[in-house]
Scaffold this active site. Structure first.
Site, mmCIF file in Angstrom:
data_model
loop_
_atom_site.group_PDB
_atom_site.id
_atom_site.type_symbol
_atom_site.label_atom_id
_atom_site.label_comp_id
_atom_site.label_asym_id
_atom_site.label_seq_id
_atom_site.Cartn_x
_atom_site.Cartn_y
_atom_site.Cartn_z
ATOM 1 N N ASP B 93 53.056 5.573 7.538
ATOM 2 C CA ASP B 93 54.150 5.428 6.161
ATOM 3 C C ASP B 93 55.571 5.127 6.698
ATOM 4 O O ASP B 93 55.900 4.758 8.007
ATOM 5 C CB ASP B 93 54.680 6.815 5.647
ATOM 6 C CG ASP B 93 55.226 7.566 5.456
ATOM 7 O OD1 ASP B 93 55.683 7.468 7.342
ATOM 8 O OD2 ASP B 93 55.357 8.784 5.786
ATOM 9 N N GLY B 95 58.536 6.254 5.946
ATOM 10 C CA GLY B 95 59.711 7.520 6.346
ATOM 11 C C GLY B 95 60.489 7.631 4.709
ATOM 12 O O GLY B 95 61.263 8.248 5.079
ATOM 13 N N GLY B 96 60.377 6.080 3.918
ATOM 14 C CA GLY B 96 60.920 6.364 2.685
ATOM 15 C C GLY B 96 61.141 7.898 1.864
ATOM 16 O O GLY B 96 62.246 8.360 1.222
ATOM 17 N N ASP B 147 60.745 1.812 1.521
ATOM 18 C CA ASP B 147 60.806 1.779 0.733
ATOM 19 C C ASP B 147 62.136 2.373 -0.239
ATOM 20 O O ASP B 147 61.780 3.585 1.080
ATOM 21 C CB ASP B 147 60.214 1.772 -0.754
ATOM 22 C CG ASP B 147 58.986 2.966 -0.538
ATOM 23 O OD1 ASP B 147 59.336 3.594 0.737
ATOM 24 O OD2 ASP B 147 57.490 3.203 -1.015
ATOM 25 N N GLN B 190 56.532 -0.610 -6.683
ATOM 26 C CA GLN B 190 57.156 1.154 -7.109
ATOM 27 C C GLN B 190 57.575 0.370 -8.990
ATOM 28 O O GLN B 190 57.220 -0.807 -9.612
ATOM 29 C CB GLN B 190 58.664 0.761 -6.334
ATOM 30 C CG GLN B 190 59.040 1.947 -4.704
ATOM 31 C CD GLN B 190 57.806 2.925 -4.990
ATOM 32 O OE1 GLN B 190 57.438 3.910 -6.078
ATOM 33 N NE2 GLN B 190 57.878 3.369 -4.153
ATOM 34 N N GLY B 217 54.778 6.142 -5.678
ATOM 35 C CA GLY B 217 55.383 6.624 -6.788
ATOM 36 C C GLY B 217 54.425 7.293 -7.522
ATOM 37 O O GLY B 217 55.379 7.526 -8.557
ATOM 38 N N ASP B 267 45.417 8.892 1.258
ATOM 39 C CA ASP B 267 45.625 9.683 1.745
ATOM 40 C C ASP B 267 46.270 10.677 1.326
ATOM 41 O O ASP B 267 46.938 10.556 0.505
ATOM 42 C CB ASP B 267 46.967 8.916 2.770
ATOM 43 C CG ASP B 267 48.576 9.491 2.333
ATOM 44 O OD1 ASP B 267 48.338 8.557 1.516
ATOM 45 O OD2 ASP B 267 48.823 9.881 2.426
#
Lengths: 377, 377
Positions: B93, B95-96, B147, B190, B217, B267
């Protein structure tokens, strides 16, 4: 596989010897290290992996299992071997040591020990007869007599009183055990650091004709020379043709020294406990993976180790897992330690068979002494 | 193995499809469930066991790894695959999500996010460019754009602002990623629960031509129908010939419903986290092994499971391990859950290939609904 319990020495080199304990559950190659499976699990290890690393037998704790989940419960579920999916031999202690170190509000008399569980405060009674009953309910292959372990240091009179009580409990344990073909009951030599008491205990137990002899009450904080002196004192007075088990020992160096003096069996929480606290045992001594010097080290623990975990993972990765509190860190370090311990036992058996145990001892100690830097540079 | 990154659909059944993602590190069979390996370890699992249970790819977290042990450190050590001994594909991912949920004292502007580590308070800056750099240092096979994830519920204007910022960050992520043959960068749709915003995001990302499309999201507490409606809204507006990844999902029922709507990758921490808390997922629904009703039950979790752990160990033993806080309990329950998840994915792939995904869905849900009693009696 044998239907009877038996022991045969295959080779002897000085006092050191290698042999086989035959049981209906499988053969135990000696000298043998027994990983400790306190609560019906060798902590952080899959049982199949414990076997794959070379263990022929594990130890389980009567005290812990009688309190949780209960010996009758395990018996109803088909016994401890099935419960923990370990179809190989199991040795059980008698609960004597832990009832003294873990339980609350103990009351000891000739009959046994009344105590409160450290888990829920429930009252229990442990006697020689009940300790044998619990071990039989578990389905233990090798049982231990019920004994009293004195907290050391203690006055001589106290050590003597406990040793004599343990002898009377040995007789009651043996009577309760009766005849269980394929199973064994071991007596336990007590007597603290007193040669006179140790010899009295050893002689009396030998007359009772147990299937094996344990030496208890050592490795409880005394210097190694005291432990070794007690072993040398006891050995001439216990049967040569039966297994000799040094309880709760030890560090790799203790194992070599005890094997050199004729011991055949060992158990210790050291490799498993150390593995959960960031420590590994290797051919080059002990490492603390918490140490920042490992953080950038791409080297494995030991590229020549027989166990895969010591070869595959970098010290940097193991350091990261330990620092992060990851379960995999405890799993891998435990695996590395148990693998090293079994490798050491296997090498000792080979060295005895080849008549080169003294050379092996010298080489192994030299590798420990050279230490880390020789290993990594 | 392919030198290039690619995706091919092998069979379609309604909107559900099965295929293969080709990478130089290996093939990912889709629909695919990716176990979460947050800190460079799928918690309580040996990496070889994760693969043996059927996982083709694992997810690792940029936020966690950049803080400890650090992306540059992992790069010096040869990359994440070598570090964690997982030679197969890794998705990271950006990290957002975690910078918003875990870090302290965040400050977000057009450039990126300045934050303090939850571990030691050290200040870090995460931008689209740095997120790609970190993922490249790790050696990730499939990267995610940086993001902004808004905590829901949030005002529409806030969701819209974050979605638009994420689109600008998508462009910067793509530019920073450049051309990395054999590696992929995915955009993230998103837009909260707003169909209008979701469609705008999907269309804009499609024009940027990422190698795959993630839907972010969702599964953040909203009812399942809302999640499924958003999926149905987005799917027509993202590329059909590229992998579709639903981030952070989910429960077994979510997986089936999302696959039915055309998703390829998933995931979720659910199977691993549940395994550390006494919960197992089975063909007959979810069980809580802490429950006293398991204490005397000799039955395994599921005698017909493909995974050995669900067949070998009794519920009574697993209950004992969980109640005793034993690490082996977490290890076995995690293994049982990951095995069940991979079994479910494998069965979905087979059902799609056989053109019977609707029947499979009905049968699987019926088995869940019949539940425990049907399983044990």
């Amino acid at each position: 596989m044998s239907r009877a319990f038996g022991f045969s020495v295959k080779a002897q080199d000085g006092m050191a010897r290698t042999g086989e304990i035959a049981t209906p559950r499988g053969t135990i190659r000696t000298p043998a290290f027994m990983p400790v499976g306190t609560a019906a699990t060798v902590k952080a290890m899959h049982p199949a992996a414990v076997k794959a690393l070379g263990a022929d037998v594990v130890l389980a704790n009567t005290y812990h299992l009688m309190l949780r989940p209960g010996a009758e419960r395990i018996a109803e579920l088909g016994g401890l071997h099935r419960f923990m999916q370990w179809p190989h031999p199991i040795l059980t202690d008698s609960g004597g040591f832990q009832v003294m170190s873990l339980s609350k509000l103990r009351k000891l008399d000739e009959t046994g020990v009344t105590f409160q569980s450290h888990l829920d405060g429930a009252r229990h009674l442990l006697t020689p007869e009940r300790a044998v009953e619990v071990q039989s309910l578990l389905g233990s292959d090798i049982q231990m007599q019920f004994d009293e372990c004195v907290r050391l240091p203690a006055p001589d009179a106290e050590v003597e009183r406990a040793m004599r009580l343990s002898l009377r409990w040995a007789e009651r344990s043996k009577k309760a055990f009766g005849a269980k073909p394929g199973h064994a009951l071991f007596g336990i030599v007590q007597g603290g650091a007193s040669p006179v008491l140790r010899i009295e205990s050893a002689k009396a137990l030998t007359q009772m004709e147990f299937e094996g002899t344990a030496i208890g009450g050592l490795a409880v904080g005394e210097p190694q020379p005291v432990m070794l002196a007690m072993i040398e004192t006891v050995i001439p007075h216990i049967p040569e043709q039966k297994p000799r088990y040094l309880m709760g020992v030890g560090a790799p160096d203790d194992l070599i020294e005890a094997v050199a003096r004729g011991l055949d069996m060992f158990d210790c929480v050291m490799p498993t406990r150390a593995g959960r606290h960031g420590l590994v045992y290797t051919r080059h001594g002990r490492l603390n993976l918490r140490n920042a010097r490992h953080a950038q080290d791409p080297a494995p623990i030991d590229p020549q180790a027989r166990g895969a975990a010591a070869r595959a993972f970098s010290r940097a990765y193991l350091h990261h897992l330990v620092k992060s509190g990851e379960i995999l860190g405890m799993m891998l370090l435990t695996e590395i330690n148990l693998s090293y311990y079994q490798e050491l036992m296997s090498d000792m058996r080979d060295a005895i068979a080849a008549g080169r145990f003294a050379d092996f001892t010298a080489e192994t100690k030299a590798e420990w002494a050279r230490g880390e830097h020789a290993a990594t540079t």
